[in-house]
Every structure is written in C-alpha cells, then in structure tokens.
Enzyme design. Structure first.
Site, PDB file in Angstrom:
ATOM      1  CG  ASN A 181      30.321 -21.799  85.996  1.00 13.73           C
ATOM      2  OD1 ASN A 181      30.648 -21.084  86.947  1.00 13.73           O
ATOM      3  ND2 ASN A 181      29.943 -23.049  86.148  1.00 13.73           N
ATOM      4  CD  GLU A 182      27.994 -18.411  80.922  1.00 12.11           C
ATOM      5  OE1 GLU A 182      28.139 -17.868  82.035  1.00 12.11           O
ATOM      6  OE2 GLU A 182      27.038 -19.169  80.652  1.00 12.11           O
TER       7      GLU A 182
ATOM      8  CB  SER B 296      26.781  -7.185  91.720  1.00 13.43           C
ATOM      9  OG  SER B 296      27.417  -8.429  91.690  1.00 13.43           O
TER      10      SER B 296
ATOM     11  CD  GLU C  98      33.976 -14.896  96.196  1.00  9.75           C
ATOM     12  OE1 GLU C  98      34.600 -13.853  95.948  1.00  9.75           O
ATOM     13  OE2 GLU C  98      32.742 -14.996  96.067  1.00  9.75           O
TER      14      GLU C  98
ATOM     15  CD  GLN D 268      31.282 -10.941  97.395  1.00  7.02           C
ATOM     16  OE1 GLN D 268      30.334 -11.583  96.996  1.00  7.02           O
ATOM     17  NE2 GLN D 268      32.517 -11.311  97.198  1.00  7.02           N
TER      18      GLN D 268
HETATM   19  C1  LIG Z   1      22.514 -16.421  94.323  1.00  4.62           C
HETATM   20  C2  LIG Z   1      23.364 -15.243  93.978  1.00  4.62           C
HETATM   21  C3  LIG Z   1      24.038 -14.583  94.980  1.00  4.62           C
HETATM   22  C4  LIG Z   1      24.806 -13.462  94.683  1.00  4.62           C
HETATM   23  N1  LIG Z   1      25.403 -12.793  95.715  1.00  4.62           N
HETATM   24  C5  LIG Z   1      26.111 -11.680  95.453  1.00  4.62           C
HETATM   25  C6  LIG Z   1      26.688 -10.931  96.531  1.00  4.62           C
HETATM   26  O1  LIG Z   1      26.563 -11.281  97.714  1.00  4.62           O
HETATM   27  N2  LIG Z   1      27.363  -9.797  96.225  1.00  4.62           N
HETATM   28  C7  LIG Z   1      27.521  -9.378  94.946  1.00  4.62           C
HETATM   29  O2  LIG Z   1      28.170  -8.367  94.744  1.00  4.62           O
HETATM   30  N3  LIG Z   1      26.972 -10.040  93.894  1.00  4.62           N
HETATM   31  C8  LIG Z   1      26.269 -11.187  94.122  1.00  4.62           C
HETATM   32  N4  LIG Z   1      25.681 -11.861  93.083  1.00  4.62           N
HETATM   33  C9  LIG Z   1      25.755 -11.306  91.729  1.00  4.62           C
HETATM   34  C10 LIG Z   1      26.696 -12.070  90.813  1.00  4.62           C
HETATM   35  O3  LIG Z   1      28.037 -11.889  91.190  1.00  4.62           O
HETATM   36  C11 LIG Z   1      26.433 -11.576  89.383  1.00  4.62           C
HETATM   37  O4  LIG Z   1      25.098 -11.966  89.056  1.00  4.62           O
HETATM   38  C12 LIG Z   1      27.404 -12.164  88.392  1.00  4.62           C
HETATM   39  O5  LIG Z   1      28.697 -11.652  88.591  1.00  4.62           O
HETATM   40  C13 LIG Z   1      26.973 -11.867  86.934  1.00  4.62           C
HETATM   41  O6  LIG Z   1      26.739 -10.504  86.768  1.00  4.62           O
HETATM   42  P1  LIG Z   1      25.382  -9.983  86.116  1.00  4.62           P
HETATM   43  O7  LIG Z   1      24.244 -10.603  86.869  1.00  4.62           O
HETATM   44  O8  LIG Z   1      25.457  -8.507  86.060  1.00  4.62           O
HETATM   45  O9  LIG Z   1      25.324 -10.610  84.657  1.00  4.62           O
HETATM   46  P2  LIG Z   1      26.077 -10.073  83.374  1.00  4.62           P
HETATM   47  O10 LIG Z   1      27.473  -9.723  83.710  1.00  4.62           O
HETATM   48  O11 LIG Z   1      25.219  -9.018  82.756  1.00  4.62           O
HETATM   49  O12 LIG Z   1      26.082 -11.362  82.456  1.00  4.62           O
HETATM   50  C14 LIG Z   1      24.909 -11.830  81.793  1.00  4.62           C
HETATM   51  C15 LIG Z   1      25.305 -13.071  80.994  1.00  4.62           C
HETATM   52  O13 LIG Z   1      26.289 -12.717  79.991  1.00  4.62           O
HETATM   53  C16 LIG Z   1      27.462 -13.511  80.134  1.00  4.62           C
HETATM   54  N5  LIG Z   1      28.642 -12.696  79.883  1.00  4.62           N
HETATM   55  C17 LIG Z   1      28.896 -11.438  80.318  1.00  4.62           C
HETATM   56  N6  LIG Z   1      30.101 -11.018  79.888  1.00  4.62           N
HETATM   57  C18 LIG Z   1      30.639 -12.035  79.167  1.00  4.62           C
HETATM   58  C19 LIG Z   1      31.870 -12.222  78.492  1.00  4.62           C
HETATM   59  N7  LIG Z   1      32.801 -11.273  78.482  1.00  4.62           N
HETATM   60  N8  LIG Z   1      32.091 -13.408  77.896  1.00  4.62           N
HETATM   61  C20 LIG Z   1      31.159 -14.402  77.906  1.00  4.62           C
HETATM   62  N9  LIG Z   1      29.956 -14.275  78.528  1.00  4.62           N
HETATM   63  C21 LIG Z   1      29.708 -13.114  79.169  1.00  4.62           C
HETATM   64  C22 LIG Z   1      27.473 -13.965  81.598  1.00  4.62           C
HETATM   65  O14 LIG Z   1      28.192 -15.156  81.760  1.00  4.62           O
HETATM   66  C23 LIG Z   1      25.961 -14.155  81.856  1.00  4.62           C
HETATM   67  O15 LIG Z   1      25.567 -15.422  81.390  1.00  4.62           O
HETATM   68  C24 LIG Z   1      24.915 -12.997  93.344  1.00  4.62           C
HETATM   69  C25 LIG Z   1      24.256 -13.679  92.325  1.00  4.62           C
HETATM   70  C26 LIG Z   1      23.469 -14.777  92.624  1.00  4.62           C
HETATM   71  C27 LIG Z   1      22.759 -15.476  91.503  1.00  4.62           C
END
Ligand SMILES: Cc1cc2nc3c(=O)[nH]c(=O)nc-3n(C[C@H](O)[C@H](O)[C@H](O)COP(=O)(O)OP(=O)(O)OC[C@H]3O[C@@H](n4cnc5c(N)ncnc54)[C@H](O)[C@@H]3O)c2cc1C
Length: 379
Positions: free
Chosen positions: A362-363, A128, A243, A125
């Site tokens: 979860n946020e 990201s 999902e 998937q």
């Molecule tokens: C074990 C694991 C497996 C994963 N597998 C996949 C995969 O197979 N494919 C894939 O595409 N992705 C995958 N991911 C990525 C995952 O989907 C992203 O890490 C997630 O969506 C958060 O995006 P980010 O890391 O860019 O954090 P950011 O979006 O930069 O967020 C950073 C922090 O800010 C907070 N935040 C951001 N925007 C807001 C808002 N509007 N309001 C309140 N809080 C906010 C978030 O909650 C978080 O705490 C995986 C992640 C993990 C940890």
C-alpha cells in the site's frame, strides 16, 4: 444514471444463486493452503468447471459463459454470499488468463486455458524475487537463448500455493545488456523438468503452500513466451491494473465479510461501543461495490482501468483488515479457540494482515495515487 439491474442480469443472478445453493459443499474443506485442503478445493473447482462456472467471463469456446463484467460481479456476489470456498485456481484464472486473452497466441489459448479452467493444470504467480518485490524491475532471473527456446536461471519467491502448482509465470531478463524494465520477457515455466527445485515456506498461520522456486537452466520453449521477446514489462503491466482494481478481489468478498461481521455483532449482544465502526465497515463495502460497478460500466463502454486501480487496492485491503480486527475485538479471548464456528476469524485475520503487502504494497500504491491520480510531484 440507472442503478438497477436489467431483467437479464436478475435472471443471471437467480441462476447463479440456484446453482450455488445446490452445489456449495456443506463440509468445511479446510485451508486451501495445506496439501490436504488444497486437494479438497480442487474437487470443488472441478465441480465449478463441469457446469461452466469456473471462469464465467471467459468465452464459451474455452469453457466459460461469455459473461460481461457486470454479470461477473453478480456471480462473485452470489459466490461469496453462498459461503463458497476460496478459489485456489485464482492465480491462473484471474491473473494469467487475462494476460493470455490480451497477448497470447491462438495456440497458447487453445493449449493453456481449458486445463486451467478444469483445474487440471495449476499456475503460480512468480513476480517476486529476493531483491525484486516492490522494485519489480530489479528482476535478476535470466533467460539464455538456445535451440527452440530458452534456458532460465534464477530464484522466484513468495509464490502463493506454488508447492501445489504445475508451473509459474514471471519475468526473465532475455537481453543481458539491458537494465530495469527493458529487455525482460514474460514466460511460463513448467515445474516437471530438471533444473526446477521448489522449497516450501511456512506462513504465519502454519500453512505450507508458499514456494520459493530455484531455477537452474530450466527449459522454456518458444511457445511459452507470452507477447514479444524483450517486451515482457508491457505485458506484465497491462494486467496488474486489472489485478489490483478488479479481478483479484471483487466486492462480493467484502460484502459477505461485512454481513458475517454484523451477524457476529448481533450474536454477541450488539455491543454499542462497536456499532458505529461496524456500520462504517458495511457502508465501505457497499461503497466499494458501487465504485467497482462504475469502473465495470466504464470498461464495458470502451474505457480502461489505470492508476485508479491503486485506490481500490488500498481500499479493500484496509477495509478487510478493519473488519477482522473488529471481529477479534468482539470475540476477545474466544477468538483463539480452535474448532469453534468462529475460529475462521483469527485465521482470516492473519491473512488480512497480508492484504496491504501482496499485489503491491500500500505504500507503493499511495505513491502511484499521489503521482498518477493526483498529479503531485515526486517526494
Ligand atoms: C500473502 C502473500 C502472498 C503473496 N503472493 C505472491 C505471489 O503469489 N507471487 C509473487 O510473485 N509474490 C507474492 N507475494 C509477494 C509480494 O508481492 C511482495 O511481498 C510485495 O510486492 C513486497 O515486496 P517485498 O516483500 O520484497 O518487500 P520490499 O519491496 O522489500 O518492501 C519492504 C517495505 O518497504 C516499503 N517500500 C519499498 N519500496 C518503497 C518505496 N519506493 N516507497 C515507499 N515504501 C517502499 C514497502 O512498502 C514495504 O513496506 C505475496 C506476499 C504475501 C504477503
């Protein structure tokens, strides 16, 4: 309200249980997120597929059993209760396949589904990107029209088990003049071609399977676009609810963890100070089970799963973390001993830490619940 299983469902449960008892590997396969462990998990996935247990809810014509949602939940309960290995084919079978069933062409279904169920072609998937995580509409990868298809360029990240997969599915900007969620298309990109470069990213526990994928003019044939061009957002959103709410984490997984936690507590001499917290975990796992059966019943009666799937995602991810924290508290310093029967708790705890992050943090889920379930104004 009738909270009993029909005779047919009970017979299905007995059939699942008997098969699993006979076939679940007794050896530890290791982590499916290491190359060696992944190879062993693939052997198991093929065993599942040979007897049509890899994708029970798919139609028989694609190698499934045509099981309905309740039967699928029963299968999952039995699967985890039997201690069967985690599914390394999950991102294809539980996430890409439902998208294909809803939006795919007959040709796509014929070509993609069987090799997926047989663990011959593995899918990652790729939602990201470095600047598109929570804010998925910020996708920067582009696709440019060429003869017979598209040339895609960009960077995808955090692709679970991407290092061992054959292709990815994700969103690409097909309309260069568009912004945000408009002008995106949902595409499958095969890795075995020039212009695709994979780089592994080590996880907290040292496993190696995460991939960053760099794309430079890689080719996507027209037949590998799912749904309409420029309508990818609609396709992607249709499957994120299922999902979060249903397909990614079924209740059986957490019921099995709660049972293992209770066994651990008993083995440790039943420390009374943890009794209430552990009972609470078991009850919460049961509550999740009943809630999901209700959702499944609603869906089988023609309803749909919507924003309330965010409630499920918060519930299971926080419950999972709580259960692993309690296990570590029971084990104390012994939790860090490798090669013991309990070593799994520490490793699984590291993964549970990620539960509140993956599949949408979860946020973000709390914001969805506030706005779309409770109808609260934007903060
Ligand atoms: C074990 C694991 C497996 C994963 N597998 C996949 C995969 O197979 N494919 C894939 O595409 N992705 C995958 N991911 C990525 C995952 O989907 C992203 O890490 C997630 O969506 C958060 O995006 P980010 O890391 O860019 O954090 P950011 O979006 O930069 O967020 C950073 C922090 O800010 C907070 N935040 C951001 N925007 C807001 C808002 N509007 N309001 C309140 N809080 C906010 C978030 O909650 C978080 O705490 C995986 C992640 C993990 C940890």
């Amino acid at each position: 309200m009738k909270l009993e299983f029909t005779e047919q469902q009970q017979a299905f449960r007995a059939e699942c249980r008997a098969w699993l008892q006979a076939k679940v590997p007794t050896d530890d396969l290791g982590s499916g997120d290491t190359r060696e462990g992944f190879a062993k998990h693939i052997v198991w996935e093929k065993t599942l597929s040979e007897d049509r247990w890899a994708a029970v809810s798919w139609p028989e014509s694609y190698g499934g059993r045509g099981a309905d949602l309740v039967e699928w939940l029963i299968f999952e309960e039995e699967y985890y209760a039997a201690g069967a290995p985690p599914r390394v084919t999950q991102n294809g079978i539980f996430l890409l396949a439902p998208t294909l069933f809803e939006f795919g062409t007959e040709e796509q279904k014929e070509r993609i589904l069987r090799p997926m169920a047989q663990a011959e072609v593995l899918w990652a998937q790729a939602w990201s990107e470095p600047n598109a995580g929570s804010d998925l509409a910020n996708v920067a990868s582009t696709a440019q029209r060429v003869e017979g298809g598209w040339r895609v360029t960009g960077q995808k990240t955090w692709c679970t088990r991407g290092m061992f997969c054959d292709g990815l599915y994700g969103l690409f900007r097909t309309d260069p003049d568009s912004t945000r969620h408009r002008g995106l298309s949902y595409m499958m990109v095969f890795f075995d071609q020039p212009g695709v470069h994979l780089r592994g990213v080590e996880r907290l526990d040292g496993d190696e399977s995460f991939a960053e994928v760099f794309l430079e003019d890689a080719f996507v044939a027209d037949r590998d676009v799912i749904g309409q061009v420029n309508e990818g957002w609609k396709v992607a959103m249709a499957t994120t609810s299922s999902e979060r709410g249903l397909s990614l984490r079924s209740p059986g997984r957490f019921m099995a963890t709660a049972d293992r936690l209770i066994a651990l507590w008993k083995e440790a001499g039943r420390p009374q100070r943890l009794r209430a917290a552990i009972t609470r975990c078991w009850m919460d796992a049961q509550a999740y089970r009943l809630y999901v059966y209700r959702t499944a019943t609603r869906m089988m009666e023609g309803g749909s799963i919507g924003a309330d799937s965010s409630l499920n995602k918060i519930w299971w991810s926080e419950l999972d973390l709580r259960m692993h924290e309690l296990a570590l508290e029971i084990l104390a310093q012994d939790a860090e001993l490798e090669d013991t029967a309990h070593a799994r708790w520490l490793k699984d705890h590291m993964f549970a830490l990620a539960g509140p992050i993956y599949a949408g943090t979860n946020e973000i889920q709390r914001s969805i619940v506030a706005r779309r379930v409770l109808g609260l104004p934007r903060g």
